[in-house]
Design a protein around this motif. Sequence first.
Motif, short mmCIF file in Angstrom:
data_model
loop_
_atom_site.label_atom_id
_atom_site.label_comp_id
_atom_site.label_asym_id
_atom_site.label_seq_id
_atom_site.Cartn_x
_atom_site.Cartn_y
_atom_site.Cartn_z
N GLN A 9 0.84 -1.21 0.00
CA GLN A 9 0.00 0.00 0.00
C GLN A 9 0.87 1.25 0.00
OE1 GLN A 9 -2.23 -0.96 3.52
NE2 GLN A 9 -3.99 -1.70 2.36
N LEU A 10 1.91 1.24 0.82
CA LEU A 10 2.82 2.40 0.86
C LEU A 10 3.55 2.56 -0.47
CD1 LEU A 10 4.26 2.20 4.47
CD2 LEU A 10 2.84 4.03 3.53
N ASP A 11 3.97 1.44 -1.07
CA ASP A 11 4.62 1.52 -2.39
C ASP A 11 3.70 2.18 -3.40
OD1 ASP A 11 6.83 0.21 -1.34
OD2 ASP A 11 6.40 -1.71 -2.32
N ALA A 12 2.44 1.74 -3.43
CA ALA A 12 1.46 2.31 -4.37
C ALA A 12 1.23 3.79 -4.08
CB ALA A 12 0.15 1.54 -4.31
N LEU A 13 1.15 4.12 -2.80
CA LEU A 13 0.90 5.50 -2.41
C LEU A 13 2.06 6.42 -2.80
CD1 LEU A 13 -1.08 6.71 0.39
CD2 LEU A 13 1.26 7.49 0.46
N PHE A 14 3.29 6.01 -2.47
CA PHE A 14 4.44 6.85 -2.80
C PHE A 14 4.69 6.88 -4.31
CE2 PHE A 14 5.61 6.20 1.76
CZ PHE A 14 5.51 7.54 2.12
N THR A 15 4.39 5.80 -5.01
CA THR A 15 4.48 5.81 -6.47
C THR A 15 3.50 6.83 -7.03
OG1 THR A 15 5.23 3.53 -6.59
CG2 THR A 15 4.21 4.43 -8.57
N ALA A 16 2.28 6.82 -6.53
CA ALA A 16 1.27 7.76 -6.99
C ALA A 16 1.71 9.20 -6.72
CB ALA A 16 -0.07 7.48 -6.33
N LEU A 17 2.29 9.44 -5.56
CA LEU A 17 2.70 10.79 -5.19
C LEU A 17 4.02 11.22 -5.82
CD1 LEU A 17 1.69 10.80 -1.43
CD2 LEU A 17 0.55 11.98 -3.32
N SER A 18 4.69 10.30 -6.52
CA SER A 18 5.97 10.65 -7.13
C SER A 18 5.81 11.53 -8.36
CB SER A 18 6.75 9.38 -7.51
OG SER A 18 6.13 8.73 -8.60
N ASP A 19 4.58 11.68 -8.85
CA ASP A 19 4.32 12.47 -10.04
C ASP A 19 3.70 13.81 -9.65
OD1 ASP A 19 3.88 12.28 -13.21
OD2 ASP A 19 2.13 13.23 -12.27
N SER A 83 -1.79 7.31 6.61
CA SER A 83 -0.88 6.17 6.73
C SER A 83 0.52 6.54 6.24
CB SER A 83 -1.42 4.94 6.00
OG SER A 83 -1.42 5.14 4.60
N ALA A 84 0.59 7.33 5.17
CA ALA A 84 1.90 7.78 4.68
C ALA A 84 2.56 8.71 5.69
CB ALA A 84 1.74 8.49 3.34
N ALA A 85 1.78 9.62 6.25
CA ALA A 85 2.32 10.55 7.25
C ALA A 85 2.82 9.79 8.48
CB ALA A 85 1.27 11.58 7.64
N SER A 86 2.10 8.75 8.88
CA SER A 86 2.54 7.93 10.02
C SER A 86 3.85 7.25 9.72
CB SER A 86 1.48 6.88 10.36
OG SER A 86 0.32 7.48 10.82
N TRP A 87 3.98 6.71 8.50
CA TRP A 87 5.23 6.04 8.11
C TRP A 87 6.38 7.04 8.11
CZ3 TRP A 87 8.91 6.62 4.39
CH2 TRP A 87 9.84 5.58 4.29
N VAL A 88 6.16 8.22 7.56
CA VAL A 88 7.21 9.24 7.51
C VAL A 88 7.59 9.66 8.92
CG1 VAL A 88 7.70 11.64 6.84
CG2 VAL A 88 6.64 10.08 5.19
N GLU A 89 6.60 9.86 9.79
CA GLU A 89 6.88 10.27 11.17
C GLU A 89 7.65 9.18 11.92
OE1 GLU A 89 7.35 12.18 14.70
OE2 GLU A 89 6.92 12.99 12.72
N GLU A 90 7.28 7.94 11.72
CA GLU A 90 7.99 6.84 12.37
C GLU A 90 9.44 6.79 11.89
OE1 GLU A 90 7.85 2.00 12.40
OE2 GLU A 90 5.95 3.08 12.35
#
Length: 115
Positions: A9-19, A83-90
């Motif tokens: 899920q994080l891979d898909a999210l960060f891939t989506a946000l990479s553009d 969920s992305a913000a939580s991962w970045v904060e962790e």
Amino acid sequence: MGATTTDQQLDALFTALSDRTRRDIVARLTIGDATVKELAEPYAMSMQAVSQHIRVLERSGLISRGRHRQTRPCRLEPAALESAASWVEESRRTWSERMDRLDSHLARVQKRADR
């Protein structure tokens, strides 16, 4: 070690946000729902290209499409961003702790060297 669902899920999210275009679409949706046509207005690209960006965002869970009369407005799904913000904060907290330990270690080494 295999990838977990959360990793995927994080891979898909960060891939989506990479553009940049997709980040712009997400930013636009923070002010409210919008149709594909409304989301496409600022871009010099085809509706098909914008629709492809929207599909990537949908697959990542960042946006969903509803139904309102004849249109299917796009809506931001804040839980995905959380969920992305939580991962970045962790990750930030982990690296901050590591840097603090390194600072302490270097201070001890320097103190011994000064003796």
